[in-house]
Design an enzyme around this catalytic site. Sequence first.
Site, PDB file in Angstrom:
ATOM      1  N   ASP A 158       0.839  -1.198   0.000  1.00  0.00           N
ATOM      2  CA  ASP A 158       0.000   0.000   0.000  1.00  0.00           C
ATOM      3  C   ASP A 158       0.879   1.255   0.000  1.00  0.00           C
ATOM      4  O   ASP A 158       2.116   1.141   0.046  1.00  0.00           O
ATOM      5  CB  ASP A 158      -0.901  -0.051   1.247  1.00  0.00           C
ATOM      6  N   ASP A 219     -10.903   2.532  -3.086  1.00  0.00           N
ATOM      7  CA  ASP A 219     -11.321   1.291  -2.411  1.00  0.00           C
ATOM      8  C   ASP A 219     -12.778   0.947  -2.698  1.00  0.00           C
ATOM      9  O   ASP A 219     -13.645   1.824  -2.669  1.00  0.00           O
ATOM     10  CB  ASP A 219     -11.201   1.452  -0.888  1.00  0.00           C
TER      11      ASP A 219
HETATM   12  C1  GLA Z   1      -6.045   1.235   1.810  1.00  0.00           C
HETATM   13  C2  GLA Z   1      -6.177   0.153   0.750  1.00  0.00           C
HETATM   14  C3  GLA Z   1      -7.210  -0.861   1.185  1.00  0.00           C
HETATM   15  C4  GLA Z   1      -6.800  -1.469   2.520  1.00  0.00           C
HETATM   16  C5  GLA Z   1      -6.607  -0.375   3.567  1.00  0.00           C
HETATM   17  C6  GLA Z   1      -5.994  -0.910   4.844  1.00  0.00           C
HETATM   18  O1  GLA Z   1      -7.201   1.997   1.926  1.00  0.00           O
HETATM   19  O2  GLA Z   1      -6.538   0.697  -0.497  1.00  0.00           O
HETATM   20  O3  GLA Z   1      -7.370  -1.888   0.220  1.00  0.00           O
HETATM   21  O4  GLA Z   1      -5.617  -2.194   2.339  1.00  0.00           O
HETATM   22  O5  GLA Z   1      -5.738   0.656   3.078  1.00  0.00           O
HETATM   23  O6  GLA Z   1      -5.795   0.064   5.805  1.00  0.00           O
END
Ligand code: GLA
Length: 436
Positions: A158, A219
């Site tokens: 990430d 997301d």
């Molecule tokens: C980001 C990523 C998600 C998840 C969260 C975890 O938002 O895009 O897919 O991994 O972090 O905190």
Amino acid sequence: MHWTVLVLASGLLVVTVALDNGLMRTPPMGWLAWERFRCNTDCERDPKNCISENLFTDMADRLAEDGWRELGYVYITIDDCWASMQRDEQGRLQADPKRFPRGIHRLSRYMHDRGLKLGIYGDMGTHTCGGYPGTPLDKIEVDAQTFADWEVDMLKFDGCYSNTAEQEQGYPRMSKALNATGRPIGYSCSWPAYQGGLPPQVNYGLLAKICNLWRNYADIQDSWDSVLKIVDWFFDNQEVLIAAAGPGGWNDPDMLIIGDFGLSMEQSRSQMALWAIMAAPLFMSNDLRTISSGARSILQNKMAISINQDPLGLQGRRILKEKSGIEVFWRPLSNDASALLFFSRRNDMPYRYQTSLSKLNYTTGIYKVNDVFSGKSVTLKDSSNFVVSVNPTGVVMWYISAPAKPRPLPHQFSRGGRFEEFGRGDLANAIPPVFL
Ligand code: GLA
């Protein structure tokens, strides 16, 4: 431009760019904790659903025992909130000892014993998005080695708490560091999602060289609205994204939320079908212990999976956006086959959409059509009009085999035996066949 030209053009591109670690020649499939289980660390009050080793062994048991693994769903990936807040004395990441008492290495052994693979989550930056220890630039090599020592099979990397310059260094450096461990570790990069997902900020040529998959966009949440936003973004930007994807390197529109709370059965079929057209990774984020049989049969649909997993690895495209709210998508597949998808953006009632394969750019021929979700099959001439009935927010998806060469029609239909007139205005067209 004719489709075959497009296919050839994108095929050539694919050959030149994909990351060469030999992994993920078709989009990876499996299960990922985040969307459904988030950062639930309250194992005292919610032992069944907290981020702990039991959650991952439970899901592994389900994948291994309920027919998922055989279909290709083999990656189980831990997302955020697994780590202890402190690194160990040697500066290595370590799992939270209360929630993962046996440690990550034991967990990956558990997966491997069952023919599964373990994925883990890290973050290029000082902290993960959930506030756990991240992997700043000077920790990249040590963290890559730790994951390899734990026999992990995939890393989702990430990008919270880092800036553009750090990401530009960090993502390629992690790719190198993973390769240097000698362990094949699939590499999922969230980098483009932090840079708006589009050129010139995002260099897809470079991404395909260093990552096996990459999150391009925001997301997913447990709602139809969220699925639609993602779908619109991906197909509005399809030219850029199609050129980037191919065996070993995939665009990732995020997890499947089929089996959760936000989608109807129609919408669940739509997500499965659209993800298959996009050649997207199929990472479910749901509770496999309690999933309904309806959701399970959509996720286990063999024809949808085989379209998703087609070895050519060409990402599909939207070819029509009708005023009626029907959208048509197409994906070229190996053996001159293809997938065709009719998707309704309507909210009123089933819509009877009339068209023909030739109107959808199919060349002259007789095609065998398999309906992915009803299991029915028919034979269809390119020129024959047909009607598909598409439910509100739903899809009709077809797998279409390579055309048989058209044969001259029997004398009474052959209009003087002129081959080129085959199928045009013949009797079969008086009443369009209806596919329900
Ligand atoms: C980001 C990523 C998600 C998840 C969260 C975890 O938002 O895009 O897919 O991994 O972090 O905190």
